[in-house]
Design an enzyme around this catalytic site. Sequence first.
Site, PDB file in Angstrom:
ATOM      1  N   ASP A 256      -2.040  -1.751  -6.320  1.00 39.80           N
ATOM      2  CA  ASP A 256      -2.372  -0.370  -5.940  1.00 39.80           C
ATOM      3  C   ASP A 256      -1.685  -0.003  -4.625  1.00 39.80           C
ATOM      4  O   ASP A 256      -1.120   1.097  -4.476  1.00 39.80           O
ATOM      5  CB  ASP A 256      -3.892  -0.193  -5.806  1.00 39.80           C
ATOM      6  CG  ASP A 256      -4.575  -0.026  -7.166  1.00 39.80           C
ATOM      7  OD1 ASP A 256      -3.867  -0.022  -8.194  1.00 39.80           O
ATOM      8  OD2 ASP A 256      -5.808   0.103  -7.197  1.00 39.80           O
ATOM      9  N   GLU A 258       0.978  -1.446  -3.408  1.00 34.88           N
ATOM     10  CA  GLU A 258       2.432  -1.427  -3.652  1.00 34.88           C
ATOM     11  C   GLU A 258       2.850  -0.086  -4.254  1.00 34.88           C
ATOM     12  O   GLU A 258       3.873   0.486  -3.867  1.00 34.88           O
ATOM     13  CB  GLU A 258       2.809  -2.579  -4.587  1.00 34.88           C
ATOM     14  CG  GLU A 258       4.306  -2.628  -4.880  1.00 34.88           C
ATOM     15  CD  GLU A 258       4.698  -3.779  -5.816  1.00 34.88           C
ATOM     16  OE1 GLU A 258       3.844  -4.643  -6.089  1.00 34.88           O
ATOM     17  OE2 GLU A 258       5.843  -3.778  -6.275  1.00 34.88           O
TER      18      GLU A 258
END
Length: 404
Positions: A256, A258
């Site tokens: 998430d 990233e």
Amino acid sequence: MQVANMGERWAAGDGGSFGLTADQRAILDQADRFGRNELYPLAARMDEEEWWPDDAFPRLAGAGLFGVTIPEEFGGAGLDLLAAGLVLQGLSRWNHAMALSWVAHDNLCANNIFRNGSGAQRRKYLPDMCAGRKIGALGLTEPGAGSDALGSMRTTARREGDDYVLNGAKIFITNGPVADYLLVYARTDPARGAHGISAFIVEKDFPGFKVAQKLKKMGYRGSQTAELVFDECRVPASNLVGEENGGVAIVMSGLDLERAMIAPICLGIAERALELSIDHAVTRRQFGQTIGSFQMVQSMLADMYVAVESMRTFTWRTLAAAAPLEKGGGGRGEIHMLTAASVMYAANAVHDVLDKAMQIHGGSGYIWESEINRLYRSIKLLEIGAGTTEVRKMIIAGELLRGR
Ligand SMILES: Cc1cc2nc3c(=O)[nH]c(=O)nc-3n(C[C@H](O)[C@H](O)[C@H](O)COP(=O)(O)OP(=O)(O)OC[C@H]3O[C@@H](n4cnc5c(N)ncnc54)[C@H](O)[C@@H]3O)c2cc1C
């Protein structure tokens, strides 16, 4: 060619209560300046020769641009995810290959170790990474496990005394050929599916670890990418990150974050493409006038501007929303959907922006060495890495329909 300070160029476009604070603006401007002065001059050679400039990471660290989300006691800046995203946005305008390596190091590896590692792991690994002395990477994807990274994972880790022994391969790993520290996922209990996966810190000198090959890419060419092999690779048990079989929470919350952090790469590249296109539209002359005087070219510029402005708003809002994500949080719910939506939107938008930028540049943009060509070759990865567009849609629809 005249190179504008993009921090100044865009300063007016983010005003009102949805804009940045003065401190956040300063962070973006600092990254923009560093990118323009220090990284932009490296970009053409990195692209042409797939060259990795060894001194770039220490110089980034010297400018205070590593460890953005890491507390000062470990050598970082102690700021939040939005600040990290602003650094990435600024760097991506000038050298997106180095920006990709930056995010693999600072977010995927260092920030993950900070969020999930023990006190001893933080003390051992983070200061050198914040100082740019050691390079980090994250190894999740495998030759047979891409979109289904957890379900199809074949790399295993078995406990033997004070060590774990890893066997398997990872592919497409950013920074792989140059990394000193790698956060690697492996199956510790094959019978438990996704709940039998654990995370480990692997040092490049651990016996049984090998860079199998450096991969040649169409874009981000200076950013080094590798296939890695673990052949009876011995990793001290003290390098297990979090609990044994607790890797799924680390992966999901890491992904998430990233996704929230890939959107600023899209934004920085799109900003630069718009800038180059405006410059080209006011200098290139055809039919006795600048091409920018033609309404069809103006139409493309207007569409590009709208895309960049909407990317900026969505990207910053999502970074701010993801910043307080607690350890183990994410992987489902509003933030899971929002981060997937942000990167999906930004990746689609930068694709559209570069398509138009290339069109405005005409034949000169088709030439490999041109900057706009380099930017154009960057866009597909943004629709593939950190979960493809299709995976992003599956996440969004899955959350919208959950329990209905
Ligand atoms: C330059 C580069 C750098 C990378 N860096 C890293 C890194 O640092 N660390 C790391 O771990 N990984 C990294 N990756 C890997 C990246 O995350 C994967 O490439 C990505 O997750 C997609 O996996 P795949 O390439 O195996 O594609 P596949 O999963 O094989 O997908 C192929 C196609 O099938 C579609 N598809 C798959 N499943 C479904 C489905 N259920 N429904 C509909 N469509 C589906 C996909 O959307 C895609 O269009 C990198 C990749 C590249 C190219």
